[in-house]
Design an enzyme around this catalytic site. Structure first.
Site, PDB file in Angstrom:
ATOM      1  N   GLU A   1      -8.944  14.497  -0.663  1.00 17.50           N
ATOM      2  CA  GLU A   1      -8.817  15.963  -0.631  1.00 17.50           C
ATOM      3  C   GLU A   1      -9.678  16.598  -1.720  1.00 17.50           C
ATOM      4  OE1 GLU A   1      -4.543  15.950  -0.641  1.00 17.50           O
ATOM      5  OE2 GLU A   1      -4.615  15.126   1.391  1.00 17.50           O
TER       6      GLU A   1
ATOM      7  N   SER B   1      -0.416   8.173   6.034  1.00 15.17           N
ATOM      8  CA  SER B   1       0.743   8.165   6.937  1.00 15.17           C
ATOM      9  C   SER B   1       1.603   6.910   6.808  1.00 15.17           C
ATOM     10  CB  SER B   1       0.297   8.372   8.388  1.00 15.17           C
ATOM     11  OG  SER B   1      -0.348   9.619   8.537  1.00 15.17           O
TER      12      SER B   1
ATOM     13  N   GLU C   1      -7.687   4.847   1.368  1.00 14.97           N
ATOM     14  CA  GLU C   1      -7.047   5.880   2.186  1.00 14.97           C
ATOM     15  C   GLU C   1      -8.040   6.397   3.222  1.00 14.97           C
ATOM     16  OE1 GLU C   1      -3.545   7.790  -0.053  1.00 14.97           O
ATOM     17  OE2 GLU C   1      -5.332   8.853  -0.704  1.00 14.97           O
TER      18      GLU C   1
ATOM     19  N   LYS D   1       1.255  15.798  -4.105  1.00 20.49           N
ATOM     20  CA  LYS D   1       0.268  16.849  -3.791  1.00 20.49           C
ATOM     21  C   LYS D   1       0.781  18.217  -4.277  1.00 20.49           C
ATOM     22  CE  LYS D   1      -1.539  13.965  -0.120  1.00 20.49           C
ATOM     23  NZ  LYS D   1      -2.142  13.828   1.194  1.00 20.49           N
TER      24      LYS D   1
ATOM     25  N   ASN E   1       2.400  10.432  -4.010  1.00 22.47           N
ATOM     26  CA  ASN E   1       1.529  11.548  -4.373  1.00 22.47           C
ATOM     27  C   ASN E   1       2.163  12.811  -3.800  1.00 22.47           C
ATOM     28  OD1 ASN E   1      -0.475  13.424  -4.703  1.00 22.47           O
ATOM     29  ND2 ASN E   1      -1.985  12.396  -3.403  1.00 22.47           N
TER      30      ASN E   1
ATOM     31  N   GLY F   1      -2.021  12.397   6.436  1.00 24.41           N
ATOM     32  CA  GLY F   1      -1.294  13.567   6.916  1.00 24.41           C
ATOM     33  C   GLY F   1      -1.386  13.786   8.415  1.00 24.41           C
TER      34      GLY F   1
ATOM     35  N   HIS G   1      -9.264  11.431  -5.015  1.00 26.54           N
ATOM     36  CA  HIS G   1      -8.550  11.568  -3.742  1.00 26.54           C
ATOM     37  C   HIS G   1      -9.466  12.258  -2.728  1.00 26.54           C
ATOM     38  CE1 HIS G   1      -5.637  12.784  -0.731  1.00 26.54           C
ATOM     39  NE2 HIS G   1      -4.851  11.854  -1.221  1.00 26.54           N
TER      40      HIS G   1
HETATM   41  P1  13P Z   1       0.201  11.039   3.810  1.00 21.58           P
HETATM   42  O1  13P Z   1       1.110   9.894   3.472  1.00 21.58           O
HETATM   43  O2  13P Z   1       0.911  12.345   3.911  1.00 21.58           O
HETATM   44  O3  13P Z   1      -0.653  10.725   5.019  1.00 21.58           O
HETATM   45  O4  13P Z   1      -0.812  11.198   2.581  1.00 21.58           O
HETATM   46  C1  13P Z   1      -1.496  10.087   2.112  1.00 21.58           C
HETATM   47  C2  13P Z   1      -2.176  10.450   0.856  1.00 21.58           C
HETATM   48  O5  13P Z   1      -3.123  11.201   0.847  1.00 21.58           O
HETATM   49  C3  13P Z   1      -1.646   9.895  -0.401  1.00 21.58           C
HETATM   50  O6  13P Z   1      -2.516  10.133  -1.459  1.00 21.58           O
END
Ligand code: 13P
Length: 251
Positions: free
Chosen positions: A97, A213, A167, A11, A9, A173, A95
């Site tokens: 976010e 992560s 997740e 982002k 992803n 992150g 997601h």
């Molecule tokens: P990270 O791998 O940067 O923690 O992000 C995970 C994520 O949100 C994948 O959709």
């Protein structure tokens, strides 16, 4: 056995040139990888360009979001039909976010899941608890609500096209990965939820990805867990070397 599924992803990262370049490196670097699904999710504006690199190859293309309508007066939104037209086979939906920053509800997420299925796109449905929810013993309740809400109204046949991504929000992150045991516990619980909603066969077949992560250093341990079928990778998917190592996990 469930075929492993590794997705990146991206982002809100990368220009067109950078996106094409990374896709090309991944294409070349995975030429000999045949036994797992590999999917990348660039920003909307890079989808068509990246599709020129990976379209009709072993690398799948995903969008990071969609709006649940075919077309209409929805300024700023993109429909599943348009994503399919741009070359997508998958859409990341719900997601954390988007749930947190854009107030997406389980009901809205469910509408997107259904519209993608109707359009012929495969949803990657994201779920996961926050740190506060975990620390106050609400994790199972939250996962139950998100799974039931996100998958409401699906037939068993439609469910076969869903990929679930667990997740935990506190691991995204932050560099703080769930332990192998924590992730396995959640994945096993989620598979049980799917069994309750559908059938044992559907539950045994559904792929549940871990996200939060995931790095070259922890992917092998995670992928060795019984109910972890793949990874949804953020930060480490932006770099070809790291993401290639994750794709080529050893378990
Ligand atoms: P990270 O791998 O940067 O923690 O992000 C995970 C994520 O949100 C994948 O959709």
């Amino acid at each position: 056995m469930r075929r492993p599924f590794i997705a990146g992803n991206w982002k809100l990262h990368k220009t067109l040139a950078e996106s094409r370049d990374l896709a090309q490196q991944l294409f070349v670097g995975t030429a000999d990888v045949k036994d797992r699904d590999i999917v990348i999710a660039p920003v909307f504006t890079a989808l068509a360009a990246v599709n020129q690199v990976v379209g009709d190859t072993h690398i799948g293309l995903a969008a990071q979001n969609c709006y649940p309508a075919d077309q209409g007066a929805f300024t700023g939104e993109v429909s599943p039909a348009q994503l399919k037209d741009a070359g997508c086979g998958y859409v990341i939906i719900g997601h954390s976010e988007r749930r947190q920053l854009f107030s997406e509800t389980d009901e809205f997420i469910n509408q997107k899941v259904l519209k993608c299925l109707e359009t012929g796109l495969n949803p990657i449905l994201c779920i996961g608890e926050t740190l506060e929810e975990r620390e106050t013993d609400q994790m199972l309740e939250v996962l139950t609500r998100q799974v039931k809400g996100g998958l409401a109204g699906l037939t068993a046949e439609q469910m076969e096209r869903i990929v679930i991504a667990y997740e935990p929000v506190w691991a995204i992150g932050t560099g703080k990965t769930a332990t192998d045991e924590q992730a396995q516990e959640a994945h096993s619980f989620i598979r049980g939820l799917v069994q309750g909603l559908f059938t044992p066969e559907v539950a045994a077949a559904v792929r549940i990805l871990y996200g939060g992560s995931v790095k070259p250093g922890n992917v092998d341990g995670l992928m060795a867990q019984d109910d972890i079928d793949g990874a949804l990778v953020g930060g480490a998917s932006l770099n070809a070397e790291d993401f290639l190592r994750i794709i080529k996990f050893q378990s």
